[in-house]
Write a protein that holds these residues in place. Structure first.
Motif, PDB file in Angstrom:
ATOM      1  N   ARG A   1      -9.150   7.719   1.679  1.00 52.70           N
ATOM      2  CA  ARG A   1      -8.849   6.920   0.565  1.00 52.70           C
ATOM      3  C   ARG A   1      -7.470   6.152   1.193  1.00 52.70           C
ATOM      4  NH1 ARG A   1      -9.433  11.615  -2.616  1.00 52.70           N
ATOM      5  NH2 ARG A   1      -7.317  12.231  -2.943  1.00 52.70           N
ATOM      6  N   ARG A   2      -6.703   6.794   1.907  1.00 57.11           N
ATOM      7  CA  ARG A   2      -5.568   6.107   2.548  1.00 57.11           C
ATOM      8  C   ARG A   2      -5.929   4.960   3.313  1.00 57.11           C
ATOM      9  NH1 ARG A   2      -1.542  11.149   4.094  1.00 57.11           N
ATOM     10  NH2 ARG A   2      -0.805  11.524   1.955  1.00 57.11           N
ATOM     11  N   ALA A   3      -6.888   5.105   4.134  1.00 55.30           N
ATOM     12  CA  ALA A   3      -7.334   4.020   5.186  1.00 55.30           C
ATOM     13  C   ALA A   3      -7.941   3.104   4.305  1.00 55.30           C
ATOM     14  CB  ALA A   3      -8.291   4.557   6.062  1.00 55.30           C
ATOM     15  N   ILE A   4      -8.647   3.211   3.455  1.00 48.71           N
ATOM     16  CA  ILE A   4      -9.411   2.203   2.449  1.00 48.71           C
ATOM     17  C   ILE A   4      -8.485   1.510   1.785  1.00 48.71           C
ATOM     18  CG2 ILE A   4     -11.075   1.970   0.444  1.00 48.71           C
ATOM     19  CD1 ILE A   4     -12.616   4.305   1.674  1.00 48.71           C
ATOM     20  N   ASN A   5      -7.318   2.225   1.143  1.00 42.06           N
ATOM     21  CA  ASN A   5      -6.365   1.499   0.547  1.00 42.06           C
ATOM     22  C   ASN A   5      -5.623   0.710   1.216  1.00 42.06           C
ATOM     23  OD1 ASN A   5      -4.525   1.047  -1.871  1.00 42.06           O
ATOM     24  ND2 ASN A   5      -3.059   2.269  -0.462  1.00 42.06           N
ATOM     25  N   ARG A   6      -5.228   0.920   2.676  1.00 41.61           N
ATOM     26  CA  ARG A   6      -4.675   0.075   3.441  1.00 41.61           C
ATOM     27  C   ARG A   6      -5.395  -1.012   3.734  1.00 41.61           C
ATOM     28  NH1 ARG A   6      -3.590   2.247   8.412  1.00 41.61           N
ATOM     29  NH2 ARG A   6      -1.899   0.734   8.651  1.00 41.61           N
ATOM     30  N   ILE A   7      -6.753  -0.965   3.838  1.00 43.38           N
ATOM     31  CA  ILE A   7      -7.550  -2.105   4.377  1.00 43.38           C
ATOM     32  C   ILE A   7      -7.585  -3.080   2.912  1.00 43.38           C
ATOM     33  CG2 ILE A   7      -9.807  -2.912   4.807  1.00 43.38           C
ATOM     34  CD1 ILE A   7     -10.209  -0.242   6.318  1.00 43.38           C
ATOM     35  N   SER A   8      -7.778  -2.574   1.767  1.00 43.87           N
ATOM     36  CA  SER A   8      -7.990  -3.305   0.638  1.00 43.87           C
ATOM     37  C   SER A   8      -6.751  -4.145   0.472  1.00 43.87           C
ATOM     38  CB  SER A   8      -8.266  -2.397  -0.376  1.00 43.87           C
ATOM     39  OG  SER A   8      -8.381  -3.027  -1.689  1.00 43.87           O
ATOM     40  N   VAL A   9      -5.577  -3.696   0.591  1.00 40.07           N
ATOM     41  CA  VAL A   9      -4.280  -4.127   0.387  1.00 40.07           C
ATOM     42  C   VAL A   9      -4.056  -5.210   1.372  1.00 40.07           C
ATOM     43  CG1 VAL A   9      -1.381  -3.996   0.225  1.00 40.07           C
ATOM     44  CG2 VAL A   9      -3.155  -2.397  -1.032  1.00 40.07           C
ATOM     45  N   TYR A  10      -4.410  -5.068   2.547  1.00 40.56           N
ATOM     46  CA  TYR A  10      -4.367  -6.092   3.662  1.00 40.56           C
ATOM     47  C   TYR A  10      -5.173  -7.315   2.976  1.00 40.56           C
ATOM     48  CZ  TYR A  10      -5.194  -8.561   8.070  1.00 40.56           C
ATOM     49  OH  TYR A  10      -5.357  -9.652   8.974  1.00 40.56           O
TER      50      TYR A  10
ATOM     51  N   ALA B   1       0.999  -1.118   0.046  1.00 40.95           N
ATOM     52  CA  ALA B   1      -0.059  -0.131   0.042  1.00 40.95           C
ATOM     53  C   ALA B   1       0.801   1.422  -0.091  1.00 40.95           C
ATOM     54  CB  ALA B   1      -0.793  -0.063   1.322  1.00 40.95           C
ATOM     55  N   VAL B   2       0.693   2.092  -1.129  1.00 41.46           N
ATOM     56  CA  VAL B   2       1.240   3.332  -1.084  1.00 41.46           C
ATOM     57  C   VAL B   2       0.473   4.595  -1.010  1.00 41.46           C
ATOM     58  CG1 VAL B   2       3.461   2.707  -2.147  1.00 41.46           C
ATOM     59  CG2 VAL B   2       1.643   3.423  -3.504  1.00 41.46           C
ATOM     60  N   SER B   3       0.651   5.777  -0.333  1.00 37.49           N
ATOM     61  CA  SER B   3      -0.076   6.797  -0.178  1.00 37.49           C
ATOM     62  C   SER B   3       0.597   7.980  -1.263  1.00 37.49           C
ATOM     63  CB  SER B   3       0.050   7.194   1.237  1.00 37.49           C
ATOM     64  OG  SER B   3      -0.670   6.400   1.949  1.00 37.49           O
ATOM     65  N   GLY B   4       0.799   7.706  -2.506  1.00 41.37           N
ATOM     66  CA  GLY B   4       1.344   8.514  -3.408  1.00 41.37           C
ATOM     67  C   GLY B   4       2.717   8.275  -3.615  1.00 41.37           C
ATOM     68  N   GLY B   5       3.485   8.993  -4.127  1.00 43.16           N
ATOM     69  CA  GLY B   5       4.990   9.084  -4.337  1.00 43.16           C
ATOM     70  C   GLY B   5       5.414   9.110  -5.939  1.00 43.16           C
ATOM     71  N   TYR B   6       6.360   8.677  -6.265  1.00 39.37           N
ATOM     72  CA  TYR B   6       6.809   8.394  -7.378  1.00 39.37           C
ATOM     73  C   TYR B   6       7.267   7.015  -8.014  1.00 39.37           C
ATOM     74  CZ  TYR B   6       6.471  13.450  -7.951  1.00 39.37           C
ATOM     75  OH  TYR B   6       5.926  14.792  -7.547  1.00 39.37           O
ATOM     76  N   PHE B   7       7.237   6.387  -9.103  1.00 41.51           N
ATOM     77  CA  PHE B   7       7.717   5.467  -9.646  1.00 41.51           C
ATOM     78  C   PHE B   7       8.762   5.904 -10.777  1.00 41.51           C
ATOM     79  CE2 PHE B   7       7.901   2.097 -12.706  1.00 41.51           C
ATOM     80  CZ  PHE B   7       8.123   1.027 -12.123  1.00 41.51           C
TER      81      PHE B   7
ATOM     82  N   ALA C   1       4.519   3.742   2.870  1.00 38.90           N
ATOM     83  CA  ALA C   1       4.309   2.589   2.060  1.00 38.90           C
ATOM     84  C   ALA C   1       4.334   1.462   3.108  1.00 38.90           C
ATOM     85  CB  ALA C   1       5.310   2.173   1.168  1.00 38.90           C
ATOM     86  N   GLU C   2       3.449   0.335   3.096  1.00 41.82           N
ATOM     87  CA  GLU C   2       3.390  -0.675   3.925  1.00 41.82           C
ATOM     88  C   GLU C   2       2.968  -2.232   3.330  1.00 41.82           C
ATOM     89  OE1 GLU C   2       1.254  -0.169   7.947  1.00 41.82           O
ATOM     90  OE2 GLU C   2       0.272   1.389   6.607  1.00 41.82           O
ATOM     91  N   ARG C   3       3.973  -2.972   3.397  1.00 41.43           N
ATOM     92  CA  ARG C   3       3.563  -4.415   2.782  1.00 41.43           C
ATOM     93  C   ARG C   3       2.434  -4.847   3.573  1.00 41.43           C
ATOM     94  NH1 ARG C   3       9.265  -7.624   2.450  1.00 41.43           N
ATOM     95  NH2 ARG C   3       7.785  -9.160   1.217  1.00 41.43           N
ATOM     96  N   ALA C   4       1.504  -5.517   2.652  1.00 43.09           N
ATOM     97  CA  ALA C   4       0.323  -6.272   2.939  1.00 43.09           C
ATOM     98  C   ALA C   4       0.379  -6.805   4.599  1.00 43.09           C
ATOM     99  CB  ALA C   4      -0.332  -7.088   2.135  1.00 43.09           C
ATOM    100  N   GLY C   5       1.384  -7.698   4.706  1.00 37.28           N
ATOM    101  CA  GLY C   5       1.610  -8.272   6.037  1.00 37.28           C
ATOM    102  C   GLY C   5       1.967  -7.714   7.112  1.00 37.28           C
ATOM    103  N   ASN C   6       2.459  -6.494   6.867  1.00 32.72           N
ATOM    104  CA  ASN C   6       2.670  -5.394   8.163  1.00 32.72           C
ATOM    105  C   ASN C   6       1.663  -4.530   8.251  1.00 32.72           C
ATOM    106  OD1 ASN C   6       5.137  -6.636   7.980  1.00 32.72           O
ATOM    107  ND2 ASN C   6       6.136  -4.908   6.748  1.00 32.72           N
ATOM    108  N   ILE C   7       0.517  -4.510   7.849  1.00 32.60           N
ATOM    109  CA  ILE C   7      -0.742  -3.445   7.830  1.00 32.60           C
ATOM    110  C   ILE C   7      -1.447  -4.064   9.167  1.00 32.60           C
ATOM    111  CG2 ILE C   7      -2.801  -2.737   7.081  1.00 32.60           C
ATOM    112  CD1 ILE C   7      -1.519  -2.930   3.981  1.00 32.60           C
TER     113      ILE C   7
END
Length: 145
Positions: free
Chosen positions: A132-141, A70-76, A90-96
Motif C-alpha cells: 500500500r505504501r509503494a502504490i501510494n507513492r507511485i500514485s502521488v508521483y 504521500a504519507v504513510s499514516g500519522g495524525y492530522f 511523508a514525501e512531496r510528489a516532486g521528491n518521490i
C-alpha cells in the motif's frame, strides 16, 4: 470589492523534520474513517491518517496550485487555523523517486506471495502495508506529473 481569500497554515512534520510549510485554502486527506477536507475556520480536529495522499490547495494568487504529498499514516491536527500533519514518513510528489517506489512495490508483491504460500499471517500483513505504501507513492508521483 471581493473578500480576501481565507488562508491557513499547513505544516507537515516527520521524524526528519519539517518537509512542508505553506498557506492553503483547503487540505484534503484520507483519515482512517474516510476522506476529509478542511478549510479556514474549521472546528478543531485531531484524526489519525491512513496511508494516502494529502492535497494542499494553495491560494488563487498561486493559480490554485495543488501540492501532493504521500504519507504513510500519522495524525492530522487542526486548530486556530493551523493544520499540522505528523507522519512517520511523508514525501512531496516532486521528491518521490518513482523507480525506487516501483522496486519497493515489486519486493512487496513478492513478499506477499511468499507469505500467502507459507500461511504466515504476520508477514502477510507487513507485505500488505509495504505494498500500500509503494502504490501510494507511485500514485502521488503520477498525480503531480
Amino acid at each position: 470589492m471581493a473578500d480576501p481569500e481565507k488562508l491557513f497554515m499547513v505544516n507537515v512534520v516527520t521524524p526528519d523534520g519539517l518537509i512542508f510549510s505553506h498557506h492553503s485554502s483547503i487540505v484534503e486527506m484520507r483519515a482512517i474513517d474516510g476522506q476529509r477536507s478542511v478549510m479556514y475556520n474549521h472546528l478543531p480536529i485531531l484524526t489519525p491518517l491512513a496511508i494516502g495522499e494529502i492535497k494542499v490547495k494553495r491560494s488563487r494568487e498561486m493559480n490554485n496550485v495543488v501540492n501532493h504529498i504521500a504519507v504513510s499514516g500519522g495524525y492530522f491536527e487542526f486548530s486556530n487555523n493551523v493544520a499540522t500533519i505528523i507522519a512517520d514518513s511523508a514525501e512531496r510528489a516532486g521528491n518521490i523517486d518513482v523507480s525506487r517506489a516501483k522496486a519497493a512495490r515489486e519486493r512487496a508483491q513478492n513478499a506477499l506471495k511468499k507469505a500467502q504460500a507459507a500461511h504466515d499471517q504476520r508477514s502477510l500483513e507487513r507485505a500488505q502495508v509495504a505494498l500500500r505504501r509503494a502504490i501510494n507513492r507511485i500514485s502521488v508521483y503520477n498525480s503531480d506529473n
